[in-house]
Design a protein around this motif. Structure first.
Motif, PDB file in Angstrom:
ATOM      1  N   ASP A   9       0.921  -1.599  -0.049  1.00  0.00           N
ATOM      2  CA  ASP A   9       0.318  -0.004  -0.132  1.00  0.00           C
ATOM      3  C   ASP A   9       0.711   1.776   0.103  1.00  0.00           C
ATOM      4  N   LYS A  10       1.847   1.400   0.126  1.00  0.00           N
ATOM      5  CA  LYS A  10       3.528   2.487  -0.372  1.00  0.00           C
ATOM      6  C   LYS A  10       4.244   1.942  -1.088  1.00  0.00           C
ATOM      7  N   CYS A  62       6.798   2.389  -6.783  1.00  0.00           N
ATOM      8  CA  CYS A  62       6.130   2.211  -7.014  1.00  0.00           C
ATOM      9  C   CYS A  62       5.900   0.333  -6.179  1.00  0.00           C
ATOM     10  N   CYS A  64       2.236   0.040  -5.271  1.00  0.00           N
ATOM     11  CA  CYS A  64       0.769  -0.246  -5.567  1.00  0.00           C
ATOM     12  C   CYS A  64       0.630  -0.947  -6.743  1.00  0.00           C
ATOM     13  N   SER A  67       0.701   2.597 -10.089  1.00  0.00           N
ATOM     14  CA  SER A  67       1.507   4.716 -10.162  1.00  0.00           C
ATOM     15  C   SER A  67       1.240   4.931 -12.122  1.00  0.00           C
ATOM     16  N   CYS A  73       6.772   5.979  -7.806  1.00  0.00           N
ATOM     17  CA  CYS A  73       5.671   6.116  -7.086  1.00  0.00           C
ATOM     18  C   CYS A  73       5.389   7.796  -7.177  1.00  0.00           C
ATOM     19  N   GLY A  75       2.681   8.875  -5.862  1.00  0.00           N
ATOM     20  CA  GLY A  75       1.252   8.571  -5.554  1.00  0.00           C
ATOM     21  C   GLY A  75      -0.249   8.747  -5.982  1.00  0.00           C
ATOM     22  N   THR A  76      -0.130   7.538  -6.513  1.00  0.00           N
ATOM     23  CA  THR A  76      -1.705   7.190  -6.408  1.00  0.00           C
ATOM     24  C   THR A  76      -1.818   6.250  -5.313  1.00  0.00           C
ATOM     25  N   HIS A  77      -0.835   5.151  -5.129  1.00  0.00           N
ATOM     26  CA  HIS A  77      -1.271   4.361  -3.997  1.00  0.00           C
ATOM     27  C   HIS A  77      -2.033   5.113  -3.146  1.00  0.00           C
ATOM     28  N   LYS A  78      -2.661   6.440  -2.250  1.00  0.00           N
ATOM     29  CA  LYS A  78      -2.778   6.817  -1.833  1.00  0.00           C
ATOM     30  C   LYS A  78      -4.812   7.371  -1.952  1.00  0.00           C
ATOM     31  N   LYS A  79      -4.788   7.463  -3.427  1.00  0.00           N
ATOM     32  CA  LYS A  79      -6.250   6.663  -3.488  1.00  0.00           C
ATOM     33  C   LYS A  79      -6.903   5.521  -3.273  1.00  0.00           C
ATOM     34  N   PRO A  80      -8.375   5.400  -3.160  1.00  0.00           N
ATOM     35  CA  PRO A  80      -9.169   4.352  -2.831  1.00  0.00           C
ATOM     36  C   PRO A  80      -8.937   3.174  -3.990  1.00  0.00           C
TER      37      PRO A  80
END
Ligand code: FES
Ligand code: FES
Length: 82
Positions: A9-10, A62, A64, A67, A73, A75-80
């Motif tokens: 997840d990160k 990345c 997740c 990306s 990475c 920052g896409t991993h922060k999206k639900p």
């Protein structure tokens, strides 16, 4: 095309060395995240992504696998996850 497995997840923080090549796992199945260990061969639609380090520093790969700036990475991993 099948979706990759969300390995984390990160992102993975990795110290890279200038002049070296790194192969990022795109399928999410590698047991050696964030790098390819050959597990993608079971699913032919995935191939690893090469990252060539131009300087020695810490890079955030990345985890997740979603990306838009693979293998890094964005920052896409922060999206639900939908
Ligand atoms: Fe995932 Fe190779 S193991 S791309
Ligand atoms: Fe995939 Fe951040 S870990 S975009």
């Amino acid at each position: 095309m099948a979706n990759p497995i969300r390995a984390s997840d990160k992102p993975f923080a990795v110290s890279v060395e200038a002049g070296k090549d790194y192969w990022w796992c795109a399928c999410g199945q590698s047991k050696n995240q964030p790098f390819c260990d050959g597990s993608h061969k079971a699913k032919a639609e995935f191939t690893p992504v090469k990252y060539s380090a131009t300087q020695s520093n810490t890079v955030f790969f990345c985890g997740c696998k979603a990306s838009a700036n693979k293998p890094l990475c964005d920052g896409t991993h922060k999206k639900p996850v939908s």
